[in-house]
Structures are given as structure tokens and as C-alpha cells.
Write a protein that holds these residues in place. Structure first.
Motif, mmCIF file in Angstrom:
data_model
loop_
_atom_site.group_PDB
_atom_site.id
_atom_site.type_symbol
_atom_site.label_atom_id
_atom_site.label_comp_id
_atom_site.label_asym_id
_atom_site.label_seq_id
_atom_site.Cartn_x
_atom_site.Cartn_y
_atom_site.Cartn_z
ATOM 1 N N VAL A 41 0.875 -1.165 0.000
ATOM 2 C CA VAL A 41 0.000 0.000 0.000
ATOM 3 C C VAL A 41 0.915 1.219 0.000
ATOM 4 O O VAL A 41 1.740 1.363 0.891
ATOM 5 N N VAL A 42 0.793 2.078 -0.980
ATOM 6 C CA VAL A 42 1.726 3.177 -1.118
ATOM 7 C C VAL A 42 1.005 4.515 -1.131
ATOM 8 O O VAL A 42 -0.031 4.666 -1.744
ATOM 9 N N SER A 43 1.591 5.484 -0.422
ATOM 10 C CA SER A 43 1.095 6.855 -0.411
ATOM 11 C C SER A 43 2.040 7.688 -1.273
ATOM 12 O O SER A 43 3.213 7.388 -1.381
ATOM 13 N N THR A 44 1.563 8.742 -1.863
ATOM 14 C CA THR A 44 2.418 9.576 -2.711
ATOM 15 C C THR A 44 2.952 10.799 -1.975
ATOM 16 O O THR A 44 3.472 11.713 -2.591
ATOM 17 N N GLN A 45 2.844 10.827 -0.668
ATOM 18 C CA GLN A 45 3.286 11.981 0.110
ATOM 19 C C GLN A 45 4.809 12.129 0.039
ATOM 20 O O GLN A 45 5.529 11.150 0.063
ATOM 21 N N SER A 46 5.307 13.378 -0.011
ATOM 22 C CA SER A 46 6.754 13.623 -0.116
ATOM 23 C C SER A 46 7.486 13.314 1.183
ATOM 24 O O SER A 46 8.670 13.039 1.160
ATOM 25 N N THR A 47 6.814 13.386 2.322
ATOM 26 C CA THR A 47 7.468 13.078 3.588
ATOM 27 C C THR A 47 7.118 11.658 4.018
ATOM 28 O O THR A 47 7.014 11.366 5.198
ATOM 29 N N GLY A 48 6.936 10.787 3.047
ATOM 30 C CA GLY A 48 6.554 9.415 3.335
ATOM 31 C C GLY A 48 7.731 8.597 3.823
ATOM 32 O O GLY A 48 8.825 8.647 3.267
ATOM 33 N N LYS A 49 7.499 7.859 4.868
ATOM 34 C CA LYS A 49 8.478 6.933 5.432
ATOM 35 C C LYS A 49 8.022 5.535 5.067
ATOM 36 O O LYS A 49 6.857 5.178 5.249
ATOM 37 N N THR A 50 8.949 4.714 4.586
ATOM 38 C CA THR A 50 8.614 3.360 4.189
ATOM 39 C C THR A 50 8.816 2.399 5.353
ATOM 40 O O THR A 50 9.853 2.418 6.015
ATOM 41 N N PHE A 51 7.812 1.572 5.577
ATOM 42 C CA PHE A 51 7.852 0.531 6.596
ATOM 43 C C PHE A 51 7.667 -0.809 5.904
ATOM 44 O O PHE A 51 6.730 -0.977 5.117
ATOM 45 N N GLN A 52 8.548 -1.754 6.200
ATOM 46 C CA GLN A 52 8.371 -3.123 5.735
ATOM 47 C C GLN A 52 8.009 -3.946 6.962
ATOM 48 O O GLN A 52 8.769 -3.976 7.940
ATOM 49 N N ILE A 53 6.852 -4.588 6.903
ATOM 50 C CA ILE A 53 6.307 -5.265 8.078
ATOM 51 C C ILE A 53 6.050 -6.739 7.772
ATOM 52 O O ILE A 53 5.445 -7.080 6.750
#
Length: 187
Positions: A4-16
Motif C-alpha cells: 500500500v503506497v502513499s504519494t506523500q513527499s514526507t513518506g516513510k517506508t515501513f516493511q512489516i
């Protein structure tokens, strides 16, 4: 699992880590989520709650106090066993945060480890105050002297999150015989 991906510029990626035992043939996998840090609290638990509430309601984890007191949200974050409620999110958005359940424990679902064996070991050492003499309960108040109380310092601070035990190689390989640091502290 689908990311599930957001296009926000301050997005932090989490791998769970994800695994659902109720899905026949399902194998553990890593799901990727992007969280806008401008709309999220500073702790990893905040991000997990945001993911569960807004991106993927099937994500499963334990939580309770949000203050580092109960130990419910213990998990492996970035290779370290810790509590999600006191683990700050690294603001560097170029780095991904990987989250797994506590290692060397059976997994109930996603980030929820089976703590049954850990708590059985804890109970086996009878971690409560015990008198050397028999008493008639209810007849008189049991007083504790300052000296007796001081003997407990350093023993009751453990919140039984299992982070130390699941970080211990001796516990990994011999948990049927070795009680682990958290339980031994209480004995």
C-alpha cells in the motif's frame, strides 16, 4: 501481500512481517507501507496504528499503555528487540524501517508472538514474595521494613516484554532448559 503506497513527499517506508495462520498455505512475507510523517506521531507504534487505521485494517499487533510500562508492543524494529511505543521513527525518509515479531518465538499472527512458554517459565520460578514462616492471613497487617523493601530494588522494574530473552542466543537454542534473563531476574 500487496504493498500500500502513499504519494506523500514526507513518506516513510515501513516493511512489516505478515503471516496469517488462518489462510491455508499462506507463507510469511513482508508488506510495504508508506506513511506520511507529517500526519503521524513520532513513535513506531504511532505509524503501526496509522497503517492499521488508514491503510490496512488486517495488520495485527499488540498494544496497550503507549508509555513503555506494559511491554505489550514488544517487537523487532530495525534489528533490535524493543517496544514500539518508545521507539522513535527515524526521520530520514531514505531509510526503510523493517519490523518483525520477536525472534525465536512462535507467531500467532503478524507481529504477535506466542508468549505462553515465556509466561509458563515465569510462573515456574514463583516470582512473588514468600514468607519463611507460616502466618494466619487476616489477623494482622504484614509490615515491610525499609531494609526489606530495599532488597527488591532492581527486581520489579522488569515489565516482562521478553525483549531481553528473545535477544539471548542461549534462550534461542535452549529455551526448554534455560529460563532466560527476564525470568531469572525474577527468581
Amino acid at each position: 501481500m500487496k504493498a500500500v503506497v502513499s504519494t506523500q513527499s514526507t513518506g516513510k517506508t515501513f516493511q512489516i512481517y505478515r503471516w496469517d495462520p488462518e489462510k491455508p498455505g499462506d507463507k510469511p512475507s513482508m508488506a510495504t507501507y508508506k506513511v506520511n510523517l507529517d500526519e503521524c506521531g513520532p513513535m513506531v507504534l504511532d505509524a503501526l496504528m496509522k497503517i492499521k487505521n488508514e491503510l490496512d485494517p488486517t495488520l495485527t499487533f499488540r498494544r496497550s499503555c503507549r508509555e513503555g510500562i506494559c511491554g505489550s508492543c514488544s517487537m523487532n524494529i530495525g534489528g533490535t528487540n524493543t517496544l514500539a511505543c518508545i521507539s522513535r521513527i527515524d526521520p530520514d525518509t531514505s531509510k526503510t524501517i523493517k519490523i518483525y515479531p520477536l525472534p525465536h518465538m512462535y507467531v500467532v499472527k503478524d507481529l504477535v508472538p506466542d508468549m505462553t512458554h515465556f509466561f509458563e517459565q515465569y510462573a515456574s520460578v514463583q516470582p512473588w514474595l514468600q514468607r519463611e514462616t507460616e502466618i494466619d492471613y487476616g489477623k494482622e497487617q504484614l509490615q515491610q521494613s525499609p531494609e526489606e523493601r530495599k532488597k527488591l530494588d532492581g527486581l520489579y522494574e522488569c515489565i516482562l516484554c521478553a525483549c531481553c530473552s528473545t535477544s539471548c542466543p542461549s534462550y534461542w537454542w535452549n529455551s526448554d532448559k534455560y529460563l532466560g534473563p527476564a525470568v531469572l531476574l525474577q527468581s
